[in-house]
Scaffold this active site. Structure first.
Site, PDB file in Angstrom:
ATOM      1  N   HIS A 178       1.202  -1.103  -0.063  1.00 46.19           N
ATOM      2  CA  HIS A 178      -0.269  -0.350   0.038  1.00 46.19           C
ATOM      3  C   HIS A 178       0.944   0.741   0.291  1.00 46.19           C
ATOM      4  O   HIS A 178       2.536   1.390  -0.121  1.00 46.19           O
ATOM      5  CB  HIS A 178      -0.895  -0.188   1.445  1.00 46.19           C
ATOM      6  N   CYS A 188      -2.143  -0.718   7.817  1.00 45.29           N
ATOM      7  CA  CYS A 188      -1.355   0.851   7.157  1.00 45.29           C
ATOM      8  C   CYS A 188      -1.447   1.030   8.741  1.00 45.29           C
ATOM      9  O   CYS A 188      -0.472   2.434   9.412  1.00 45.29           O
ATOM     10  CB  CYS A 188      -1.991   1.377   6.728  1.00 45.29           C
ATOM     11  N   GLU A 196       0.903   3.976   1.943  1.00 47.06           N
ATOM     12  CA  GLU A 196       1.218   4.438   3.241  1.00 47.06           C
ATOM     13  C   GLU A 196       2.734   3.536   3.660  1.00 47.06           C
ATOM     14  O   GLU A 196       3.485   4.172   4.504  1.00 47.06           O
ATOM     15  CB  GLU A 196       0.714   4.067   4.055  1.00 47.06           C
ATOM     16  N   CYS A 230      -6.159   2.282   6.194  1.00 45.59           N
ATOM     17  CA  CYS A 230      -6.431   0.751   6.553  1.00 45.59           C
ATOM     18  C   CYS A 230      -5.987  -0.068   7.625  1.00 45.59           C
ATOM     19  O   CYS A 230      -5.456   0.870   7.898  1.00 45.59           O
ATOM     20  CB  CYS A 230      -6.603  -0.539   5.253  1.00 45.59           C
TER      21      CYS A 230
END
Length: 149
Positions: free
Chosen positions: A56, A89, A58, A86
């Protein structure tokens, strides 16, 4: 004196990263990590390119920032991300001890808030910065994806 390096400025940079993800066929999420008005990490989703569910924006930004700083804690840093982090993260952000997270669009189904995930107690969260732009990019991506299938 007006500071040109506000949350909107950095969120625009995160949106540029999201557009790069969009062009690669990735879910268009972009992230920037800044410290003292200086960008130290730029990232976007790479889950498809890397065939890695943890890639992801992040997570990529956290790793890049930690490498830049030479340590695992992101004290004095701010994360700007186009979509609410999410649960995964948010957990990584908890451990990084980042003091501020700014995000654009909320993720009412999978965001850390919907999942009940706790951030570090000292982390300040600002939501809704350029929310419409971030949401529109995500909507455009999924409309295009549906039309291709």
């Amino acid at each position: 004196m007006i500071n040109p390096f506000d949350d909107t400025y950095f969120m625009k940079k995160a949106l540029q990263e999201a557009e790069i993800a969009f062009d690669k066929g990735e879910v268009p999420v972009g992230a920037i990590i800044a410290v003292e008005n200086r960008i130290i990490a730029r990232a976007h989703n790479l889950t498809e390119c890397l065939n890695d569910v943890t890639a992801h924006a992040e997570m990529q930004a956290i790793t890049a920032a930690a490498n830049f700083l030479g340590g695992k804690y992101l004290h004095q840093c701010t994360l700007y991300v186009t979509l609410e982090p999410c649960q995964m993260c948010a957990g990584a952000l908890y451990w990084s001890q980042i003091p501020k997270i700014v995000y654009g669009a909320s993720d009412v189904e999978r965001g850390f808030r919907a999942m009940g995930t706790t951030l570090h107690p000292k982390t300040k969260v600002v939501s809704g910065v350029l929310e419409e732009e971030a949401s529109n990019l995500l909507k455009q991506f999924f409309i295009q994806k549906r039309n291709l299938n």
